[in-house]
Each structure stands twice: as structure tokens, then as C-alpha cells.
Design an enzyme around this catalytic site. Structure first.
Site, PDB file in Angstrom:
ATOM      1  N   ASN A   7      69.102 -58.258 -15.702  1.00  0.00           N
ATOM      2  CA  ASN A   7      68.018 -58.030 -16.662  1.00  0.00           C
ATOM      3  C   ASN A   7      68.217 -56.362 -17.064  1.00  0.00           C
ATOM      4  O   ASN A   7      67.977 -55.462 -16.146  1.00  0.00           O
ATOM      5  CB  ASN A   7      66.597 -57.962 -16.586  1.00  0.00           C
ATOM      6  CG  ASN A   7      66.265 -57.657 -17.590  1.00  0.00           C
ATOM      7  OD1 ASN A   7      65.663 -57.050 -18.184  1.00  0.00           O
ATOM      8  ND2 ASN A   7      65.200 -58.624 -18.168  1.00  0.00           N
ATOM      9  N   ASP A   9      67.176 -54.127 -19.633  1.00  0.00           N
ATOM     10  CA  ASP A   9      66.458 -53.757 -20.019  1.00  0.00           C
ATOM     11  C   ASP A   9      66.142 -51.646 -19.837  1.00  0.00           C
ATOM     12  O   ASP A   9      65.348 -50.945 -20.612  1.00  0.00           O
ATOM     13  CB  ASP A   9      64.675 -54.165 -19.868  1.00  0.00           C
ATOM     14  CG  ASP A   9      64.506 -55.906 -21.254  1.00  0.00           C
ATOM     15  OD1 ASP A   9      65.934 -56.107 -21.573  1.00  0.00           O
ATOM     16  OD2 ASP A   9      63.801 -56.248 -20.913  1.00  0.00           O
ATOM     17  N   HIS A  43      65.828 -58.447 -23.393  1.00  0.00           N
ATOM     18  CA  HIS A  43      64.123 -59.126 -24.201  1.00  0.00           C
ATOM     19  C   HIS A  43      63.554 -57.752 -25.146  1.00  0.00           C
ATOM     20  O   HIS A  43      63.959 -56.985 -25.197  1.00  0.00           O
ATOM     21  CB  HIS A  43      62.928 -58.414 -23.305  1.00  0.00           C
ATOM     22  CG  HIS A  43      61.573 -58.739 -23.345  1.00  0.00           C
ATOM     23  ND1 HIS A  43      60.467 -59.318 -22.866  1.00  0.00           N
ATOM     24  CD2 HIS A  43      61.414 -59.349 -24.913  1.00  0.00           C
ATOM     25  CE1 HIS A  43      59.642 -59.814 -23.549  1.00  0.00           C
ATOM     26  NE2 HIS A  43      60.243 -59.801 -24.684  1.00  0.00           N
ATOM     27  N   ARG A  45      61.949 -57.017 -27.303  1.00  0.00           N
ATOM     28  CA  ARG A  45      60.087 -56.998 -28.257  1.00  0.00           C
ATOM     29  C   ARG A  45      59.968 -56.891 -29.385  1.00  0.00           C
ATOM     30  O   ARG A  45      60.651 -55.928 -29.951  1.00  0.00           O
ATOM     31  CB  ARG A  45      59.331 -56.202 -27.138  1.00  0.00           C
ATOM     32  CG  ARG A  45      59.268 -56.654 -25.374  1.00  0.00           C
ATOM     33  CD  ARG A  45      58.664 -55.274 -24.591  1.00  0.00           C
ATOM     34  NE  ARG A  45      57.484 -55.575 -24.742  1.00  0.00           N
ATOM     35  CZ  ARG A  45      56.726 -55.797 -24.310  1.00  0.00           C
ATOM     36  NH1 ARG A  45      56.739 -56.117 -23.208  1.00  0.00           N
ATOM     37  NH2 ARG A  45      55.068 -55.731 -24.658  1.00  0.00           N
ATOM     38  N   HIS A  50      61.411 -50.982 -26.064  1.00  0.00           N
ATOM     39  CA  HIS A  50      63.577 -50.756 -24.917  1.00  0.00           C
ATOM     40  C   HIS A  50      64.140 -51.308 -25.581  1.00  0.00           C
ATOM     41  O   HIS A  50      65.225 -50.587 -26.121  1.00  0.00           O
ATOM     42  CB  HIS A  50      63.615 -50.906 -23.606  1.00  0.00           C
ATOM     43  CG  HIS A  50      62.715 -52.311 -23.235  1.00  0.00           C
ATOM     44  ND1 HIS A  50      62.883 -54.011 -23.740  1.00  0.00           N
ATOM     45  CD2 HIS A  50      61.969 -52.579 -22.542  1.00  0.00           C
ATOM     46  CE1 HIS A  50      62.407 -54.295 -23.518  1.00  0.00           C
ATOM     47  NE2 HIS A  50      61.495 -54.103 -22.223  1.00  0.00           N
ATOM     48  N   GLU A  70      65.074 -63.080 -23.765  1.00  0.00           N
ATOM     49  CA  GLU A  70      64.227 -63.039 -23.835  1.00  0.00           C
ATOM     50  C   GLU A  70      62.960 -62.657 -24.950  1.00  0.00           C
ATOM     51  O   GLU A  70      63.654 -61.730 -24.855  1.00  0.00           O
ATOM     52  CB  GLU A  70      63.288 -62.849 -22.318  1.00  0.00           C
ATOM     53  CG  GLU A  70      63.476 -63.471 -21.290  1.00  0.00           C
ATOM     54  CD  GLU A  70      62.906 -61.440 -20.467  1.00  0.00           C
ATOM     55  OE1 GLU A  70      62.173 -60.908 -20.253  1.00  0.00           O
ATOM     56  OE2 GLU A  70      63.719 -61.807 -19.005  1.00  0.00           O
ATOM     57  N   THR A 101      55.984 -58.278 -18.505  1.00  0.00           N
ATOM     58  CA  THR A 101      55.377 -59.540 -19.068  1.00  0.00           C
ATOM     59  C   THR A 101      54.620 -60.086 -17.994  1.00  0.00           C
ATOM     60  O   THR A 101      55.524 -60.124 -17.156  1.00  0.00           O
ATOM     61  CB  THR A 101      56.262 -60.681 -18.935  1.00  0.00           C
ATOM     62  OG1 THR A 101      57.514 -60.124 -19.987  1.00  0.00           O
ATOM     63  CG2 THR A 101      56.125 -62.187 -19.660  1.00  0.00           C
ATOM     64  N   HIS A 191      60.433 -62.456 -11.843  1.00  0.00           N
ATOM     65  CA  HIS A 191      59.904 -61.606 -12.031  1.00  0.00           C
ATOM     66  C   HIS A 191      59.111 -60.358 -10.241  1.00  0.00           C
ATOM     67  O   HIS A 191      58.677 -61.903 -10.092  1.00  0.00           O
ATOM     68  CB  HIS A 191      58.453 -62.024 -12.994  1.00  0.00           C
ATOM     69  CG  HIS A 191      57.547 -60.824 -13.811  1.00  0.00           C
ATOM     70  ND1 HIS A 191      57.631 -60.228 -14.196  1.00  0.00           N
ATOM     71  CD2 HIS A 191      56.334 -59.763 -12.724  1.00  0.00           C
ATOM     72  CE1 HIS A 191      57.041 -59.128 -14.424  1.00  0.00           C
ATOM     73  NE2 HIS A 191      55.964 -59.430 -13.977  1.00  0.00           N
ATOM     74  N   GLY A 192      59.217 -59.863 -10.537  1.00  0.00           N
ATOM     75  CA  GLY A 192      58.791 -58.608  -9.669  1.00  0.00           C
ATOM     76  C   GLY A 192      59.653 -58.627  -8.313  1.00  0.00           C
ATOM     77  O   GLY A 192      59.563 -58.539  -6.977  1.00  0.00           O
TER      78      GLY A 192
HETATM   79  N1  PXP Z   1      62.728 -63.325 -16.013  1.00  0.00           N
HETATM   80  C1  PXP Z   1      61.340 -62.875 -18.003  1.00  0.00           C
HETATM   81  C2  PXP Z   1      61.023 -64.263 -18.301  1.00  0.00           C
HETATM   82  C3  PXP Z   1      60.482 -61.853 -17.624  1.00  0.00           C
HETATM   83  O1  PXP Z   1      60.178 -61.094 -18.527  1.00  0.00           O
HETATM   84  C4  PXP Z   1      61.197 -60.309 -16.020  1.00  0.00           C
HETATM   85  C5  PXP Z   1      61.072 -59.319 -17.265  1.00  0.00           C
HETATM   86  O2  PXP Z   1      61.544 -58.544 -18.303  1.00  0.00           O
HETATM   87  C6  PXP Z   1      62.086 -60.992 -15.884  1.00  0.00           C
HETATM   88  C7  PXP Z   1      61.964 -62.293 -15.133  1.00  0.00           C
HETATM   89  C8  PXP Z   1      62.494 -59.715 -14.489  1.00  0.00           C
HETATM   90  O3  PXP Z   1      61.427 -59.295 -14.015  1.00  0.00           O
HETATM   91  P1  PXP Z   1      61.611 -57.856 -13.230  1.00  0.00           P
HETATM   92  O4  PXP Z   1      61.929 -57.078 -14.102  1.00  0.00           O
HETATM   93  O5  PXP Z   1      60.327 -57.586 -12.316  1.00  0.00           O
HETATM   94  O6  PXP Z   1      62.947 -58.136 -12.320  1.00  0.00           O
END
Ligand code: PXP
Length: 237
Positions: A7, A9, A43, A45, A50, A70, A101, A191-192
Site C-alpha cells: 500500500n 498511501d 486508497h 479517500r 493522500h 481500497e 481504517t 492492517h497493522g
Molecule cells: N488493508 C486495508 C483494507 C486497509 O484499509 C489498510 C489500511 O489502508 C491496509 C490493508 C494496510 O494497513 P497498514 O497501513 O496498517 O499496513
């Protein structure tokens, strides 16, 4: 062995801090692909904090692997997605004041907007995934909405404050991944995730895609982006 989606972003977050052309998410996507990732994620938004529409168009032209957008199930964003045609669209919830998110889509509340977004994207030939919390109800509802894929929210696992809490969250992810697969859904997760917590998730057999952003961009300040992506590719194989 899951695919790794990077990602980009937060490369754009840094660019927006000064409003100039650098650092560029397009450049980041090229470096990430050179370093062996399997896809690029961004993403768009509604608040455009971003990624901008222009970034999305450039990414569509430049990405050689697979582009995963996204997005909220907002009609304006759906129109853009149907025009740009990413390979995949992941529907996520969006609140204006959130830092990122914060949870999965609650499909119990998903009304016509989500159904319509799924239908429009499908008609445009875009594969649709739903970002949901790893629980039985959400997976059952995702299945009924007729999408081919779900992405499980790994935030509770990544942010767990104790070993037992983390183990419980991991068990929930495993059970959710099994259930989703048994219903014929492809399974992604994200995520995370970072270099310290990614391996147990990467080893869940049903998880075929991991989407990671923040930790790779943060790590790139220490070792450079190419090396940061290479490290993550290695850890997820
Ligand atoms: N997957 C989705 C659907 C997300 O919304 C995000 C955050 O933009 C991520 C993955 C990636 O999360 P992180 O930036 O915490 O690695």
C-alpha cells in the site's frame, strides 16, 4: 504462500505535507514491484488526504502486477473506479476523522449503497473484495452478497496488548479464514502488520494475500523502500 500487496498511501501522505510532486506514489509502486511484491494497493479517500485521482490514473497505467483500490461504497468513488478499472476494488468503511481504517465494514448495516457498489464494479469487470472483521456473521453476510473475496481485518491481532489477547485474535483469524474458504471465498488479510507480527498470519493456509502499507513505508526511512519491501516479501514467503 500469500501474495504481498504494498500500500503506497503513506508515500502520498508525505507528499501532501508540502503539496509538491515528491515523494511520488508512482515511483514507490515501481520500486515495490522491482523488489518483488505481487500487487500495489492504494486508497482513494473521499477527503483525498493522500492518494489523488491523478495518482490512481497514473498507477493504473504503470502497475505491472495487480492494482487493488481500497474505497468506500460512495457513488462518486464507484464512478471513478468503474472508469479507471483497477484489477480489484476492496470496499472499506470510511469515517472522515479517523486516522486510518478503524474496523471492517459492518455488513449487517450494509444496505443498498454496498449492494449497488458491488453490482456496478462487477459490471465494470472489477473483482470486488470486502474488508471485514474476522467473525462468522460478517463472513456469512459477505458470502450472501456474492463477492468472490474478503479481506480480514488484522487490527485486533496487530494491536493486542498481551500474549493471550494476541493468540485469541490469531485463532479468530484462522477460524474466519477457514470459514470463508469453505464458502468458496478467497481470503486476504491486512492492517497493522509489520516485520514482527506478520509471520503467523502469513502461515494461515487459507490466506492468499496480505496487504501492508504503513510499516513498510516507515521502515523505508531506515533501510530504503526497495530493501523494506524485500524484507517483507521474504517474511511472507
Ligand atoms: N488493508 C486495508 C483494507 C486497509 O484499509 C489498510 C489500511 O489502508 C491496509 C490493508 C494496510 O494497513 P497498514 O497501513 O496498517 O499496513
Amino acid at each position: 504462500m500469500p501474495r504481498l500487496g504494498v500500500n503506497v498511501d503513506h508515500v502520498a501522505t508525505l507528499r501532501q505535507a508540502r503539496g509538491g510532486p515528491v515523494p511520488s506514489p508512482l515511483w514507490a509502486a515501481r520500486v515495490a514491484e522491482r523488489a518483488g511484491c505481487d500487487g500495489i494497493v492504494c486508497h482513494l479517500r473521499e477527503d483525498r488526504r493522500h492518494i489523488q485521482e491523478e495518482d490512481l490514473r497514473f498507477l493504473r497505467r504503470a502497475v505491472r502486477t495487480s492494482l487493488n483500490l481500497e474505497m468506500a461504497a460512495d457513488p462518486g468513488i464507484v464512478r471513478i473506479a468503474c472508469r479507471v478499472k483497477p484489477d480489484q476494488a476492496t470496499l472499506v468503511p470510511e469515517r472522515r476523522r479517523e486516522l486510518t481504517t478503524e474496523g471492517g465494514l459492518d455488513l449487517r448495516l450494509a444496505g443498498m449503497r454496498v449492494r449497488r457498489a458491488i453490482r456496478r464494479l462487477k459490471e465494470a469487470g472489477v473483482r470486488v473484495s470486502l474488508f471485514i472483521d474476522p467473525n462468522r456473521t460478517q463472513i456469512g453476510l459477505a458470502h450472501r452478497l456474492g463477492v468472490p473475496m474478503v479481506e480480514l481485518h488484522t487490527g485486533r491481532y496487530a494491536e493486542a496488548r498481551s500474549g493471550p489477547e494476541r493468540r485469541r485474535a490469531l485463532e479468530d483469524l484462522k477460524a474466519a479464514a477457514r470459514q470463508a474458504r469453505s464458502l468458496g471465498l478467497a481470503v486476504a488479510a491486512g492492517h497493522g502488520l509489520d516485520t514482527r507480527n506478520v509471520r503467523p498470519v502469513a502461515r494461515i493456509p487459507e490466506v492468499e494475500e496480505l496487504n501492508i502499507g504503513f510499516s513498510i513505508v516507515a521502515r523505508s526511512l531506515e533501510v530504503g523502500l526497495e530493501q523494506a519491501v524485500r524484507e517483507m516479501v521474504r517474511l511472507t514467503r
